[in-house]
Enzyme design. Sequence first.
Site, PDB file in Angstrom:
ATOM      1  N   CYS A   1      48.934 -20.753  14.785  1.00  0.00           N
ATOM      2  CA  CYS A   1      49.604 -21.960  15.189  1.00  0.00           C
ATOM      3  C   CYS A   1      50.173 -22.720  14.471  1.00  0.00           C
ATOM      4  O   CYS A   1      49.238 -23.879  14.001  1.00  0.00           O
ATOM      5  CB  CYS A   1      50.045 -22.560  16.672  1.00  0.00           C
ATOM      6  SG  CYS A   1      50.979 -24.178  16.565  1.00  0.00           S
TER       7      CYS A   1
ATOM      8  N   CYS B   1      50.623 -26.928  15.861  1.00  0.00           N
ATOM      9  CA  CYS B   1      49.024 -27.181  16.486  1.00  0.00           C
ATOM     10  C   CYS B   1      48.350 -27.797  14.812  1.00  0.00           C
ATOM     11  O   CYS B   1      47.552 -28.995  15.684  1.00  0.00           O
ATOM     12  CB  CYS B   1      48.068 -26.337  17.044  1.00  0.00           C
ATOM     13  SG  CYS B   1      49.022 -25.106  17.914  1.00  0.00           S
TER      14      CYS B   1
END
Length: 390
Positions: free
Chosen positions: A52, A55
């Site tokens: 991600c 993230c």
Amino acid sequence: MKKIFSLLILCISILIFSQEGINFQQTSFKEILAKAKAEKKIVFIDAYASWCGPCKLMEKNVFPLKSVSDYYNTNFINARFDMEKGEGPQLAMKYGIRSYPSFLFLNGDGEVVLKNMGYMGEDDFLTIAKEANNPKYATSSNKELFEKGEKDPEFLLNMMRLYADNDYDLAKKVSERYFEVKKNDPLTKDDLGMLLYFLKSPNDPNYKVFVSKKAEIITLMSEDIYKQFDANIKISKILETSLDQKTGVINDAYFYKNAIPLIGKDDAETALNRMKVLFYPTVSNYTGYEKAALEYYKNSDSFDTEELIKAAWIFSEHVSNRISLKKAEEWAEKAVMKSETAENTYILAKLYAETGNKDNAKMYAEIAKNLAVTQGKDATLATKLLETLK
């Protein structure tokens, strides 16, 4: 001596650097909750995935900030879990985490105090922390606070959102208190959305709010739409009465007899098929589901592709009629055209295989496999499908 001094400085620098940022606990979820309960603190969990991008940006740009780390380290027990490894998948299922990053604030009983998601900057990330860091959340569960008569509108609003999916009946009770507390305040668009979401019957306490605030509501929606909602609320009780909970059988004749005078034949048919599409999979009545879904999704352009791909998946798993499966192919194709994900392309490949279109099945199974690998997801299903197509 100079070398020793340089090495010492390096070690100190490493130590200082390692102390920067949020101090995430390296232990099990159970131990984290126990520590939070013992220290009367809230747990903060960064729910992430290794692939991600947002993230990684949170980890790089926000977590190391002094204002952030000072606040989070002082006030919370902090932890990070990869949602696709170790305890992650179980936590993702438990807390309904479907996008990354997701941020959870939990009390020592593991109840969600606050939930948010997506990349956010310093100010927003501190704002959600300060909202979650209420001492009463650390010492009492949401349910205990509610049972004690908590009437804070923000608390009630947050609790409605938290329990809407996993304990609808509780969330509905919370909504009734919320609108009672707010009875003299003007409705916002968000309030109206919540009111309609929890309004299922003319017998619901919130129906009185819907009726008494009609003049206000039609400034947020047209009067025609208001009337449509009113009709749907009224027939929801008829739908409920039409269903035999013991046998799972829906009495079509009873429903039409009572619903058509209220909303007309066409709308009554649509409402009944919608109910069957939602209900029949829960009781494994896939014959009834197949018939209702073919009628309900007849004009598939009117539906969101996420809803269509769900129907296509159920058909791929439980329907054998080739004509029906060809219709499900169309739904899956629409979903893939809009968003080519590993899941969507696998479902389309599976449907092609079941209708005998081996070339397309191979092509989309290969795409699904490659997408899964690229996105760090499980490619097992696509791989197995390819093996059957050799």
